[in-house]
Scaffold this active site. Structure first.
Site, short mmCIF file in Angstrom:
data_model
loop_
_atom_site.label_atom_id
_atom_site.label_comp_id
_atom_site.label_asym_id
_atom_site.label_seq_id
_atom_site.Cartn_x
_atom_site.Cartn_y
_atom_site.Cartn_z
N TYR A 163 -50.67 50.82 39.40
CA TYR A 163 -50.54 52.17 38.82
C TYR A 163 -49.09 52.68 38.96
CZ TYR A 163 -51.86 57.12 38.05
OH TYR A 163 -51.99 58.41 37.59
N ASN B 119 -51.27 60.60 27.18
CA ASN B 119 -51.83 61.05 28.46
C ASN B 119 -52.85 60.07 29.03
OD1 ASN B 119 -53.29 63.17 30.32
ND2 ASN B 119 -54.82 62.52 28.81
N GLN C 5 -51.86 51.31 45.18
CA GLN C 5 -51.65 51.59 43.74
C GLN C 5 -50.40 50.87 43.20
OE1 GLN C 5 -51.73 55.91 43.05
NE2 GLN C 5 -53.84 55.66 42.37
N ILE D 183 -57.04 66.25 32.22
CA ILE D 183 -55.75 66.83 31.85
C ILE D 183 -55.58 66.82 30.33
CG2 ILE D 183 -53.25 66.48 32.00
CD1 ILE D 183 -53.70 65.33 34.84
P1 NDP Z 1 -59.49 61.15 33.44
O1 NDP Z 1 -59.98 59.92 34.11
O2 NDP Z 1 -60.16 62.45 33.70
O3 NDP Z 1 -59.48 60.90 31.84
C1 NDP Z 1 -58.87 59.75 31.35
C2 NDP Z 1 -58.73 59.85 29.85
O4 NDP Z 1 -58.10 58.66 29.36
C3 NDP Z 1 -60.08 59.94 29.14
O5 NDP Z 1 -59.91 60.71 27.99
C4 NDP Z 1 -60.36 58.48 28.77
O6 NDP Z 1 -61.26 58.32 27.66
C5 NDP Z 1 -58.96 58.01 28.42
N1 NDP Z 1 -58.82 56.57 28.56
C6 NDP Z 1 -58.97 55.85 29.70
N2 NDP Z 1 -58.83 54.54 29.44
C7 NDP Z 1 -58.57 54.43 28.12
C8 NDP Z 1 -58.36 53.34 27.24
N3 NDP Z 1 -58.38 52.07 27.67
N4 NDP Z 1 -58.16 53.60 25.93
C9 NDP Z 1 -58.14 54.88 25.48
N5 NDP Z 1 -58.33 55.95 26.24
C10 NDP Z 1 -58.55 55.74 27.55
O7 NDP Z 1 -57.92 61.23 33.77
P2 NDP Z 1 -57.03 62.48 34.18
O8 NDP Z 1 -57.25 63.60 33.23
O9 NDP Z 1 -57.16 62.70 35.61
O10 NDP Z 1 -55.57 61.87 33.96
C11 NDP Z 1 -54.88 61.97 32.73
C12 NDP Z 1 -53.52 61.29 32.89
O11 NDP Z 1 -52.80 61.93 33.95
C13 NDP Z 1 -53.63 59.81 33.28
O12 NDP Z 1 -52.60 59.09 32.65
C14 NDP Z 1 -53.41 59.84 34.76
O13 NDP Z 1 -52.91 58.63 35.24
C15 NDP Z 1 -52.42 60.97 34.90
N6 NDP Z 1 -52.39 61.59 36.22
C16 NDP Z 1 -53.53 62.13 36.74
C17 NDP Z 1 -53.49 62.72 37.97
C18 NDP Z 1 -54.70 63.33 38.60
O14 NDP Z 1 -54.61 63.68 39.79
N7 NDP Z 1 -55.80 63.50 37.91
C19 NDP Z 1 -52.24 62.78 38.76
C20 NDP Z 1 -51.11 62.19 38.09
C21 NDP Z 1 -51.20 61.61 36.87
P3 NDP Z 1 -62.86 58.28 27.91
O15 NDP Z 1 -63.30 59.71 28.13
O16 NDP Z 1 -63.43 57.68 26.67
O17 NDP Z 1 -63.07 57.43 29.11
#
Ligand code: NDP
Length: 237
Positions: free
Chosen positions: A146, A81, A143, A13
């Site tokens: 979460y 995000n 969760q 996202i």
């Molecule tokens: P992804 O798992 O595809 O990507 C997660 C992102 O967050 C990556 O860029 C990752 O970096 C970064 N990240 C994770 N942990 C850390 C950390 N400790 N410090 C810094 N950066 C971090 O997630 P999504 O795109 O699916 O989700 C994006 C957001 O949307 C999240 O907050 C999620 O909870 C929320 N969301 C997602 C849904 C879904 O169905 N996908 C539904 C509802 C909410 P790196 O690439 O280095 O790991």
């Protein structure tokens, strides 16, 4: 040109948000955690600078945000995000998994927002958008960590909007439903198809469908939308 920091802006996202805003003419900076090679490729392809740091580490976050401000200048808009899941029933949950999710998804709001808010107030403009989740509203077995973290974001947004609205700053949350990213690919296939059956739209969201709503909330057209949560979930909740 307005400058935006998108946390977790290299993948899923977040990547869709970064690219959408870049295409609209924003000066976008993306952060990530540890996916160095992927982030470097993303940066090269889209000409978006990336900064790697762990948002669950307050000192690393404070220092990198300082570096970003020094290298690029004031940030006008934040899209927080980045997020993780560490699923499991509460009666089996370890303190580690509880803390990791709360620290990354909720407590990080302090470290990413605190260094930006004073400048936004001085300049009488700001956009703060926090990515919550449908599960913050409806709950999801497995969760508790979460859901607690993502519901916390919604309370944070409401209080921040009250404190900052008079300074031209809007503070909103987006609560996406299940979206086609790596996070959702990690769900067992049989479990995921059961989840999709419960979505009235009968499909996952595309990351771009979430990014388009960020583009709206960040724009001048959304200047009077404050303290709210936008639900984008195919009718699920
Ligand atoms: P992804 O798992 O595809 O990507 C997660 C992102 O967050 C990556 O860029 C990752 O970096 C970064 N990240 C994770 N942990 C850390 C950390 N400790 N410090 C810094 N950066 C971090 O997630 P999504 O795109 O699916 O989700 C994006 C957001 O949307 C999240 O907050 C999620 O909870 C929320 N969301 C997602 C849904 C879904 O169905 N996908 C539904 C509802 C909410 P790196 O690439 O280095 O790991």
């Amino acid at each position: 040109m307005r400058r935006v920091l998108v946390t977790g802006g290299n993948r899923g996202i977040g990547a869709a948000i970064s690219v959408t805003l870049k295409n609209l003419g924003y000066d976008v900076i993306a952060s990530y955690n540890s996916n160095h090679e992927q982030a470097a490729n993303f940066s090269k392809e889209y000409k978006i600078p990336v900064y790697g740091f762990d948002l669950s580490d307050p000192l690393a976050t404070e220092s990198k945000i300082g570096e970003i401000l020094k290298n690029h200048g004031p940030i006008d808009c934040l899209v927080h995000n980045a997020g993780i899941t560490r699923d499991g029933f509460f009666h089996k949950m370890t303190l580690d998994r509880w803390q990791e999710v709360l620290q990354t998804n909720l407590f990080s709001c302090f470290q990413v927002t605190r260094p930006l808010i004073e400048g936004m107030r001085e300049r009488n403009f700001g956009r703060l958008i926090y990515i919550s989740s449908v599960n913050a509203l409806k709950g999801q077995a497995g969760q508790t960590n979460y859901c607690a973290a993502k519901a916390g974001l919604i309370g944070f947004v409401k209080a921040m909007a009250l404190e900052n609205a008079a300074k031209g700053i809007t503070v909103n949350a987006i609560a996406p439903g299940y979206t086609s990213t790596d996070m959702v690919s990690a769900i067992d296939e049989a479990v995921l198809s059961k989840i999709i059956e419960t979505i009235p739209a009968k499909r996952l969201a595309a990351p771009e469908e979430i990014a388009d709503s960020v583009a709206y909330l960040i724009s001048d057209k959304a200047s009077y939308i404050n303290g709210t949560t936008l639900h984008i979930n195919g009718g699920m909740y």
